[in-house]
Design a protein around this motif. Structure first.
Motif, PDB file in Angstrom:
ATOM      1  N   ARG A  33     -52.948   7.992   3.303  1.00 39.04           N
ATOM      2  CA  ARG A  33     -53.755   8.176   4.509  1.00 39.04           C
ATOM      3  C   ARG A  33     -55.224   7.878   4.237  1.00 39.04           C
ATOM      4  O   ARG A  33     -55.908   7.270   5.061  1.00 39.04           O
ATOM      5  N   ASN A  34     -55.712   8.283   3.071  1.00 39.02           N
ATOM      6  CA  ASN A  34     -57.102   8.000   2.716  1.00 39.02           C
ATOM      7  C   ASN A  34     -57.357   6.493   2.633  1.00 39.02           C
ATOM      8  O   ASN A  34     -58.426   6.015   3.034  1.00 39.02           O
ATOM      9  N   CYS A  35     -56.376   5.757   2.121  1.00 34.36           N
ATOM     10  CA  CYS A  35     -56.532   4.300   2.007  1.00 34.36           C
ATOM     11  C   CYS A  35     -56.487   3.628   3.380  1.00 34.36           C
ATOM     12  O   CYS A  35     -57.262   2.708   3.655  1.00 34.36           O
ATOM     13  N   THR A  36     -55.554   4.092   4.209  1.00 34.10           N
ATOM     14  CA  THR A  36     -55.349   3.396   5.477  1.00 34.10           C
ATOM     15  C   THR A  36     -56.427   3.686   6.519  1.00 34.10           C
ATOM     16  O   THR A  36     -56.498   3.002   7.542  1.00 34.10           O
ATOM     17  N   ALA A  73     -64.058   6.905  -3.658  1.00 32.68           N
ATOM     18  CA  ALA A  73     -62.682   7.011  -3.168  1.00 32.68           C
ATOM     19  C   ALA A  73     -61.671   7.137  -4.299  1.00 32.68           C
ATOM     20  O   ALA A  73     -60.636   7.786  -4.147  1.00 32.68           O
ATOM     21  N   VAL A  74     -61.952   6.505  -5.443  1.00 36.87           N
ATOM     22  CA  VAL A  74     -60.983   6.533  -6.552  1.00 36.87           C
ATOM     23  C   VAL A  74     -61.382   7.496  -7.659  1.00 36.87           C
ATOM     24  O   VAL A  74     -60.653   7.641  -8.642  1.00 36.87           O
ATOM     25  N   ALA A  75     -62.511   8.150  -7.506  1.00 34.06           N
ATOM     26  CA  ALA A  75     -63.040   8.986  -8.599  1.00 34.06           C
ATOM     27  C   ALA A  75     -62.045  10.048  -9.055  1.00 34.06           C
ATOM     28  O   ALA A  75     -61.933  10.334 -10.255  1.00 34.06           O
ATOM     29  N   ALA A  76     -61.312  10.646  -8.116  1.00 33.62           N
ATOM     30  CA  ALA A  76     -60.382  11.728  -8.470  1.00 33.62           C
ATOM     31  C   ALA A  76     -58.928  11.268  -8.466  1.00 33.62           C
ATOM     32  O   ALA A  76     -58.017  12.092  -8.529  1.00 33.62           O
ATOM     33  N   TYR A 125     -51.092   8.314 -12.167  1.00 32.37           N
ATOM     34  CA  TYR A 125     -49.759   8.310 -11.569  1.00 32.37           C
ATOM     35  C   TYR A 125     -49.828   8.028 -10.072  1.00 32.37           C
ATOM     36  O   TYR A 125     -49.020   7.266  -9.531  1.00 32.37           O
ATOM     37  N   THR A 126     -50.787   8.637  -9.405  1.00 31.42           N
ATOM     38  CA  THR A 126     -50.961   8.378  -7.973  1.00 31.42           C
ATOM     39  C   THR A 126     -51.408   6.938  -7.750  1.00 31.42           C
ATOM     40  O   THR A 126     -50.949   6.280  -6.803  1.00 31.42           O
ATOM     41  N   ALA A 127     -52.285   6.431  -8.608  1.00 29.16           N
ATOM     42  CA  ALA A 127     -52.731   5.043  -8.503  1.00 29.16           C
ATOM     43  C   ALA A 127     -51.548   4.090  -8.636  1.00 29.16           C
ATOM     44  O   ALA A 127     -51.422   3.123  -7.865  1.00 29.16           O
ATOM     45  N   ARG A 128     -50.660   4.378  -9.576  1.00 29.16           N
ATOM     46  CA  ARG A 128     -49.474   3.538  -9.763  1.00 29.16           C
ATOM     47  C   ARG A 128     -48.571   3.589  -8.531  1.00 29.16           C
ATOM     48  O   ARG A 128     -48.067   2.572  -8.066  1.00 29.16           O
ATOM     49  N   ASP A 129     -48.375   4.784  -7.990  1.00 28.86           N
ATOM     50  CA  ASP A 129     -47.527   4.928  -6.802  1.00 28.86           C
ATOM     51  C   ASP A 129     -48.129   4.219  -5.593  1.00 28.86           C
ATOM     52  O   ASP A 129     -47.416   3.598  -4.800  1.00 28.86           O
ATOM     53  N   LEU A 130     -49.443   4.323  -5.443  1.00 34.00           N
ATOM     54  CA  LEU A 130     -50.116   3.620  -4.348  1.00 34.00           C
ATOM     55  C   LEU A 130     -49.927   2.111  -4.477  1.00 34.00           C
ATOM     56  O   LEU A 130     -49.617   1.422  -3.500  1.00 34.00           O
ATOM     57  N   ALA A 131     -50.116   1.604  -5.686  1.00 32.99           N
ATOM     58  CA  ALA A 131     -49.980   0.167  -5.926  1.00 32.99           C
ATOM     59  C   ALA A 131     -48.570  -0.305  -5.598  1.00 32.99           C
ATOM     60  O   ALA A 131     -48.383  -1.340  -4.947  1.00 32.99           O
ATOM     61  N   SER A 132     -47.565   0.445  -6.027  1.00 32.05           N
ATOM     62  CA  SER A 132     -46.176   0.076  -5.752  1.00 32.05           C
ATOM     63  C   SER A 132     -45.867   0.142  -4.270  1.00 32.05           C
ATOM     64  O   SER A 132     -45.188  -0.729  -3.718  1.00 32.05           O
TER      65      SER A 132
END
Length: 201
Positions: free
Chosen positions: A32-35, A83-86, A90-97
């Motif tokens: 949601r933060n990304c979109t 936006a990516v500081a925290a 694992y969350t970054a990997r899931d977001l990318a996938s």
């Protein structure tokens, strides 16, 4: 019978994985933060690129570049650094996938009369300016390779802005050749190239 049973088991695994990703995406505050900026379908806006269909390795590398402040253009500093500081790995990997799994749509916002010239630049480069073809790194259909991004269908406005920023000396991933490449592209070449790429599906 054994083969049929194996196929059913494999299909069940894929269905379960897809269901898990879908459920995670639907509930994830990170998505949601990304979109908010990249669009509900992650198809992007004028200044926020499309994430849908992007290479997962590229998304991961850019998250890392934002976190390390290597990607330093004004919008990155203003929005993406915090936006990516925290964001944990694992969350970054899931977001990318997740974003890589969404079918991308072409922006179609370039000048169609320049697309043919842009395609020539993309496929052949500009030999007289010592610029190699874009497809050498980004693939013949601008689909990207590993951590090299998909360019096909990205917004003309976004791509034009990025090339202009690289030409002004801003950076993205450490060691990227793009700042050097962009300094050899004139305004007309940038217009044509980015127009063409906006129509690529």
């Amino acid at each position: 019978m054994k083969r049929i049973g194996l196929k059913i088991a494999i299909l069940a695994i894929f269905a379960s994985a897809a269901s898990t990703v879908s459920a995670w995406a639907g509930e994830s505050a990170a998505v949601r933060n990304c979109t908010w900026c990249h669009g509900a379908g992650a198809q992007g806006y004028t200044v926020a690129p499309r994430l849908a269909g992007q290479r997962p390795q590229y998304i991961m590398s850019q998250i890392r570049s934002f976190r390390e402040h290597a990607r330093n253009n004004p919008f990155s500093r203003q929005y993406m650094w915090s936006a990516v500081a925290a964001l944990d790995p694992y969350t970054a990997r899931d977001l990318a996938s997740y974003f890589a799994s969404i079918p991308p749509k072409a922006a179609n916002d370039g000048d169609s009369t320049l697309a043919s010239r842009g395609r020539t630049i993309y496929l052949e480069g500009i030999p007289e300016a010592n610029i190699v073809s874009c497809y050498a790194c980004h693939g013949p259909n601008a689909e990207g390779v590993r951590d090299i991004p998909r360019l096909g269908g990205l917004s003309y406005s976004y791509l034009k802005g990025r090339l202009e920023q690289w030409g002004q000396g801003y950076h993205s991933t450490p060691g990227s050749p793009m700042p050097m490449v962009a300094t050899h592209l004139g305004p007309e070449e940038i217009e044509a190239l980015t127009s063409y790429l906006s129509f690529v599906r």
